[in-house]
Design a protein around this motif. Structure first.
Motif, PDB file in Angstrom:
ATOM      1  N   THR A   1      28.202 -34.226 -89.293  1.00  0.00           N
ATOM      2  CA  THR A   1      27.043 -34.040 -88.911  1.00  0.00           C
ATOM      3  C   THR A   1      26.107 -34.944 -90.291  1.00  0.00           C
ATOM      4  OG1 THR A   1      26.703 -31.920 -89.930  1.00  0.00           O
ATOM      5  CG2 THR A   1      26.843 -32.064 -87.449  1.00  0.00           C
ATOM      6  N   SER A   2      26.788 -35.374 -91.212  1.00  0.00           N
ATOM      7  CA  SER A   2      26.051 -36.112 -92.420  1.00  0.00           C
ATOM      8  C   SER A   2      25.995 -37.471 -92.001  1.00  0.00           C
ATOM      9  CB  SER A   2      26.758 -35.604 -93.687  1.00  0.00           C
ATOM     10  OG  SER A   2      26.397 -36.876 -94.685  1.00  0.00           O
ATOM     11  N   ALA A   3      24.703 -37.961 -91.885  1.00  0.00           N
ATOM     12  CA  ALA A   3      24.327 -39.281 -91.966  1.00  0.00           C
ATOM     13  C   ALA A   3      24.987 -40.152 -92.908  1.00  0.00           C
ATOM     14  CB  ALA A   3      23.110 -39.563 -91.400  1.00  0.00           C
TER      15      ALA A   3
ATOM     16  N   ALA B   1      28.789 -40.521 -92.475  1.00  0.00           N
ATOM     17  CA  ALA B   1      28.937 -41.363 -91.417  1.00  0.00           C
ATOM     18  C   ALA B   1      28.662 -43.013 -91.796  1.00  0.00           C
ATOM     19  CB  ALA B   1      28.068 -41.291 -90.122  1.00  0.00           C
ATOM     20  N   ASP B   2      27.784 -43.203 -92.425  1.00  0.00           N
ATOM     21  CA  ASP B   2      27.172 -44.433 -92.944  1.00  0.00           C
ATOM     22  C   ASP B   2      28.242 -45.125 -93.977  1.00  0.00           C
ATOM     23  OD1 ASP B   2      25.317 -46.917 -92.917  1.00  0.00           O
ATOM     24  OD2 ASP B   2      25.186 -46.242 -95.187  1.00  0.00           O
TER      25      ASP B   2
ATOM     26  N   GLN C   1      27.071 -42.178 -82.316  1.00  0.00           N
ATOM     27  CA  GLN C   1      26.176 -40.904 -82.539  1.00  0.00           C
ATOM     28  C   GLN C   1      26.099 -40.345 -81.102  1.00  0.00           C
ATOM     29  OE1 GLN C   1      22.510 -42.416 -84.645  1.00  0.00           O
ATOM     30  NE2 GLN C   1      21.434 -40.659 -83.343  1.00  0.00           N
TER      31      GLN C   1
ATOM     32  N   LYS D   1      21.544 -30.535 -84.215  1.00  0.00           N
ATOM     33  CA  LYS D   1      22.325 -31.682 -85.220  1.00  0.00           C
ATOM     34  C   LYS D   1      22.710 -32.912 -84.422  1.00  0.00           C
ATOM     35  CE  LYS D   1      23.173 -28.603 -89.142  1.00  0.00           C
ATOM     36  NZ  LYS D   1      24.328 -28.239 -89.997  1.00  0.00           N
TER      37      LYS D   1
ATOM     38  N   TYR E   1      28.058 -37.582 -85.798  1.00  0.00           N
ATOM     39  CA  TYR E   1      28.525 -38.546 -85.903  1.00  0.00           C
ATOM     40  C   TYR E   1      30.123 -38.592 -85.649  1.00  0.00           C
ATOM     41  CZ  TYR E   1      23.789 -39.334 -87.745  1.00  0.00           C
ATOM     42  OH  TYR E   1      22.623 -39.271 -87.931  1.00  0.00           O
TER      43      TYR E   1
END
Length: 142
Positions: A48-50, A53-54, A65, A76, A79
């Protein structure tokens, strides 16, 4: 695949050890009235951490997503980082020295990927089919 520092390799291995999945997917395709079974090495990380994920997406692979679902209380975004085939094999080779929990699966995945031919949908020899089935079963249950 992006060049990684030793620290990044260790961090990626930790993420895959802790939150990742290493496996082999199989698909059956029909072409010209013939059935062909295809196998694909995959690495997947759901989080769930953007920010994470990036970072994963910058290394290589695809990022999906998903809308919030009931598991996260509907709040939430999840990702999904997905790397397949040759790229997955390359990632596993780079992080193999740092893996602890999923090391055997990574070794099986690397061996599996070395069997893959460029013509994925063509009929494989009987031996290759048996080896791929063995590795698929090994990596799925290990």
């Amino acid at each position: 695949m992006k060049e990684l520092t030793e620290g990044e390799k260790g961090y990626l291995a930790g993420i895959i050890d802790g939150e990742g999945w290493i496996g082999i997917n199989s698909k059956i395709r029909i072409w010209n009235s013939k059935e062909y079974k295809s196998f694909s090495l995959r690495i997947v990380v759901n989080n769930t951490s953007a920010v994470l994920a990036d970072w994963l997406h910058q290394i290589c692979g695809y990022l999906y997503q998903r809308k919030p679902d009931a598991r996260s209380g509907g709040k939430k975004i999840v990702y999904n980082w997905n790397v397949g085939d040759k790229q997955a094999g390359e990632v596993l080779e780079v992080i193999l020295p740092y893996l602890k929990i999923k090391r055997q699966k990574a070794e099986a995945g690397i061996a599996f990927q070395s069997l893959q031919s460029k013509a994925r949908w063509k009929n494989l020899s009987s031996l290759n089919k048996e080896l791929k089935e063995f590795l698929k079963n090994y990596i799925s249950v290990s």
